[in-house]
Design a protein around this motif. Sequence first.
Motif, PDB file in Angstrom:
ATOM      1  N   MET A 249       0.827  -1.222   0.000  1.00 45.14           N
ATOM      2  CA  MET A 249       0.000   0.000   0.000  1.00 45.14           C
ATOM      3  C   MET A 249       0.852   1.259   0.000  1.00 45.14           C
ATOM      4  O   MET A 249       0.319   2.359  -0.080  1.00 45.14           O
ATOM      5  N   GLN A 250       2.168   1.094   0.068  1.00 41.78           N
ATOM      6  CA  GLN A 250       3.035   2.262   0.116  1.00 41.78           C
ATOM      7  C   GLN A 250       3.276   2.820  -1.289  1.00 41.78           C
ATOM      8  O   GLN A 250       2.808   2.276  -2.268  1.00 41.78           O
ATOM      9  N   GLY A 251       4.031   3.898  -1.356  1.00 38.33           N
ATOM     10  CA  GLY A 251       4.320   4.508  -2.646  1.00 38.33           C
ATOM     11  C   GLY A 251       5.459   3.801  -3.351  1.00 38.33           C
ATOM     12  O   GLY A 251       6.084   2.880  -2.810  1.00 38.33           O
ATOM     13  N   ALA A 252       5.750   4.248  -4.580  1.00 33.94           N
ATOM     14  CA  ALA A 252       6.829   3.653  -5.378  1.00 33.94           C
ATOM     15  C   ALA A 252       8.129   3.705  -4.587  1.00 33.94           C
ATOM     16  O   ALA A 252       8.452   4.706  -3.952  1.00 33.94           O
ATOM     17  N   ARG A 253       8.863   2.619  -4.614  1.00 38.14           N
ATOM     18  CA  ARG A 253      10.108   2.541  -3.857  1.00 38.14           C
ATOM     19  C   ARG A 253      10.882   1.300  -4.269  1.00 38.14           C
ATOM     20  O   ARG A 253      10.329   0.391  -4.895  1.00 38.14           O
ATOM     21  N   THR A 254      12.147   1.282  -3.890  1.00 37.98           N
ATOM     22  CA  THR A 254      12.989   0.112  -4.107  1.00 37.98           C
ATOM     23  C   THR A 254      13.120  -0.621  -2.787  1.00 37.98           C
ATOM     24  O   THR A 254      13.719  -0.110  -1.839  1.00 37.98           O
ATOM     25  N   LEU A 255      12.516  -1.799  -2.743  1.00 39.30           N
ATOM     26  CA  LEU A 255      12.641  -2.636  -1.551  1.00 39.30           C
ATOM     27  C   LEU A 255      13.641  -3.740  -1.875  1.00 39.30           C
ATOM     28  O   LEU A 255      14.080  -3.896  -3.013  1.00 39.30           O
ATOM     29  N   TRP A 256      13.978  -4.510  -0.869  1.00 41.25           N
ATOM     30  CA  TRP A 256      14.759  -5.714  -1.156  1.00 41.25           C
ATOM     31  C   TRP A 256      14.361  -6.797  -0.181  1.00 41.25           C
ATOM     32  O   TRP A 256      13.869  -6.504   0.919  1.00 41.25           O
ATOM     33  N   TYR A 257      14.431  -8.030  -0.628  1.00 40.71           N
ATOM     34  CA  TYR A 257      14.125  -9.132   0.266  1.00 40.71           C
ATOM     35  C   TYR A 257      15.405  -9.888   0.548  1.00 40.71           C
ATOM     36  O   TYR A 257      16.220 -10.116  -0.330  1.00 40.71           O
TER      37      TYR A 257
ATOM     38  N   ASP B  93      15.456   5.254   0.709  1.00 41.58           N
ATOM     39  CA  ASP B  93      14.894   3.954   1.084  1.00 41.58           C
ATOM     40  C   ASP B  93      13.374   3.865   0.905  1.00 41.58           C
ATOM     41  O   ASP B  93      12.848   2.894   0.391  1.00 41.58           O
ATOM     42  N   GLY B  94      12.671   4.926   1.344  1.00 40.61           N
ATOM     43  CA  GLY B  94      11.205   4.889   1.389  1.00 40.61           C
ATOM     44  C   GLY B  94      10.535   5.526   0.193  1.00 40.61           C
ATOM     45  O   GLY B  94       9.339   5.789   0.225  1.00 40.61           O
ATOM     46  N   GLY B  95      11.276   5.785  -0.884  1.00 38.42           N
ATOM     47  CA  GLY B  95      10.658   6.307  -2.093  1.00 38.42           C
ATOM     48  C   GLY B  95      11.190   7.677  -2.473  1.00 38.42           C
ATOM     49  O   GLY B  95      12.251   8.108  -1.998  1.00 38.42           O
ATOM     50  N   PHE B  96      10.433   8.370  -3.334  1.00 38.23           N
ATOM     51  CA  PHE B  96      10.933   9.621  -3.908  1.00 38.23           C
ATOM     52  C   PHE B  96      11.167  10.691  -2.849  1.00 38.23           C
ATOM     53  O   PHE B  96      10.451  10.764  -1.846  1.00 38.23           O
TER      54      PHE B  96
ATOM     55  N   MET C 171      25.225  -0.180   4.569  1.00 36.90           N
ATOM     56  CA  MET C 171      24.557  -1.433   4.272  1.00 36.90           C
ATOM     57  C   MET C 171      23.043  -1.269   4.410  1.00 36.90           C
ATOM     58  O   MET C 171      22.557  -0.668   5.360  1.00 36.90           O
ATOM     59  N   ALA C 172      22.323  -1.824   3.441  1.00 33.73           N
ATOM     60  CA  ALA C 172      20.854  -1.854   3.392  1.00 33.73           C
ATOM     61  C   ALA C 172      20.231  -0.543   2.937  1.00 33.73           C
ATOM     62  O   ALA C 172      19.034  -0.484   2.698  1.00 33.73           O
ATOM     63  N   GLU C 173      21.031   0.509   2.827  1.00 30.90           N
ATOM     64  CA  GLU C 173      20.467   1.751   2.304  1.00 30.90           C
ATOM     65  C   GLU C 173      20.216   1.595   0.808  1.00 30.90           C
ATOM     66  O   GLU C 173      20.953   0.905   0.112  1.00 30.90           O
ATOM     67  N   ARG C 174      19.166   2.263   0.328  1.00 30.06           N
ATOM     68  CA  ARG C 174      18.899   2.340  -1.110  1.00 30.06           C
ATOM     69  C   ARG C 174      18.876   3.804  -1.508  1.00 30.06           C
ATOM     70  O   ARG C 174      18.193   4.610  -0.861  1.00 30.06           O
ATOM     71  N   TYR C 175      19.644   4.098  -2.515  1.00 28.46           N
ATOM     72  CA  TYR C 175      19.579   5.419  -3.132  1.00 28.46           C
ATOM     73  C   TYR C 175      19.307   5.214  -4.609  1.00 28.46           C
ATOM     74  O   TYR C 175      20.051   4.508  -5.293  1.00 28.46           O
TER      75      TYR C 175
END
Length: 543
Positions: free
Chosen positions: A167-175, A291-294, A308-312
């Motif tokens: 339900m969140q906005g566009a973002r890059t997640l990772w599993y 991490d959480g989108g735009f 580590m674990a950060e997304r840019y």
Amino acid sequence: MDLSRRDLLRFGLLGSAALYLPVQRLARAADFRSLTKLPAPYSYPFTRPPSIDLRAAANGGTAVDTLRMTMRQVTVPVLGPAGKWVQTPLWVYVGPNGEINPTIHVDKGQPIRVYHKNALPATHPVHGYESWTSVHLHGSASLPQYDGYASDVIKPGQTKLYEYPNMQGARTLWYHDHGVHRTARNAYAGLAAQYHLHDEMEEASGIPTGAYDAPLIIRDALFAQDGTLLWDDNDRSSLMGDIILVNGVPWPVMPVHKRRYRFRILNACISRSFNLSLSDARAKMWVIATDGGFMPKPQQVTSLRIGMAERYEVIIDFTGCPDNAEVLLRSGDVKNNVDYLHTRKIMKFKVAVGPAPDLSRNEIPAEFYTARTPTPGNGYTGPDEVMGLTAQMAVRTRRMRFKHDDGDGRWTIDGETWDDVVASEYKRVIATPAAGSIEVWEFENSSGGWFHPVHVHLIDFRILSRNGRAPNAYELGPKDVAYVGEGETVKVVMKFGPHQGRYMIHCHNLVHEDYDMMSQFRVGPSVDPDPNHPIFGAPAWDE
Ligand SMILES: [Cu+2]
């Protein structure tokens, strides 16, 4: 060079820009098996991970709502062509059509169910431990029983169902793996991949998509002469590999056109951080999402520190580069990294001759959205609400100390570890924010010894300050990991929701996490029995 890394730590030599170790890095007897020849940087082609696209548009108008994944051991030629190089056993997530560590695509508002079966060898071939796992979709506001709680394990032969609301906005997640006391070694073995959530804001923005939108999963590794991954965590402090892999390929080279590209950079290392920059000023870089989108506004940068674990997410513009230009993505000096011969190299972009054949979706918007005051309650409505949070809105401030315990050599949060949570039968919590409440949390790392990328599950936060100073330009977006540097205190503000229950907070140096810098907080009141119990709410079953 006969200093061991332990000596380097002891003598405080780490982080010195002048210090590069040769390929035959280590005097320690345990490392005699390590590779003596490294693949040549920029000699292998860039590849993208395979995709599994569950969106309606990719499936004849009907979104796919169920996915079956299997964790397996596979043997692949990571180091180079089979026959020329030895192959490497990895632990990976495999899709229904054999896709290895696929990028999963979903739309906002498209809930999915993912079955994860653990078909790994019953024991780890090197470490000998029982190969339990737990799958965390990092960046998803999932219910506690679907969040990859460390002690909610899937044993070999078992399957677990995970439900993701999206339900969140566009973002890059990772599993990635989150199995208690196994996380570092399971993730190091390969259990990590991306997951992309798409929405209308992204579509309307005109930013690059499709062939011009690529994951960059950056990680390091050490290899033995037989191709297996070597594990050396330097007395439970860090794993520092001497080979940098991008999407599983050592230092790849990517052909690019004179246009803009979107890259979703994920630092999937166990302990190494990067200070990324481009070698050619004619190539420009903007950070567009965290991490959480735009972000509210793209930020042009010349360098970018990523723990580590950060997304840019960045847009790199090669428009101003001449034919055949070679642009390096590289790393600079970062305190506490151990640098080897090629660990400041990441990858190379090779610019094609002539004009770009396709200039569609080549925009960088001036603004994605305006931050706004959050609506009352615990709902999640988007990154604009996260970025509208202020310290003045907070009903409470908590301070958490991230420390090494010299007594028993463990890593602690406020003097506690995950073992304390286990001993309390998962009842012990370090914070109890009310659902919908806004709080300021201060992450204090008073030591100069290590930095700690602090990850708070469930929520996105806004970084208020770092040692009282404004956050870096590239951090001006919604985050779920805060790089808490050596001697730093980072202040963040967040709103707790949309779910209630118990969620982890931990250091994302996975060696620290396993030994045992992890605790939990609870949103809302204690409920017993808890239908959303992180272990008993949706347990794995034998299959
Ligand atoms: Cu740490």
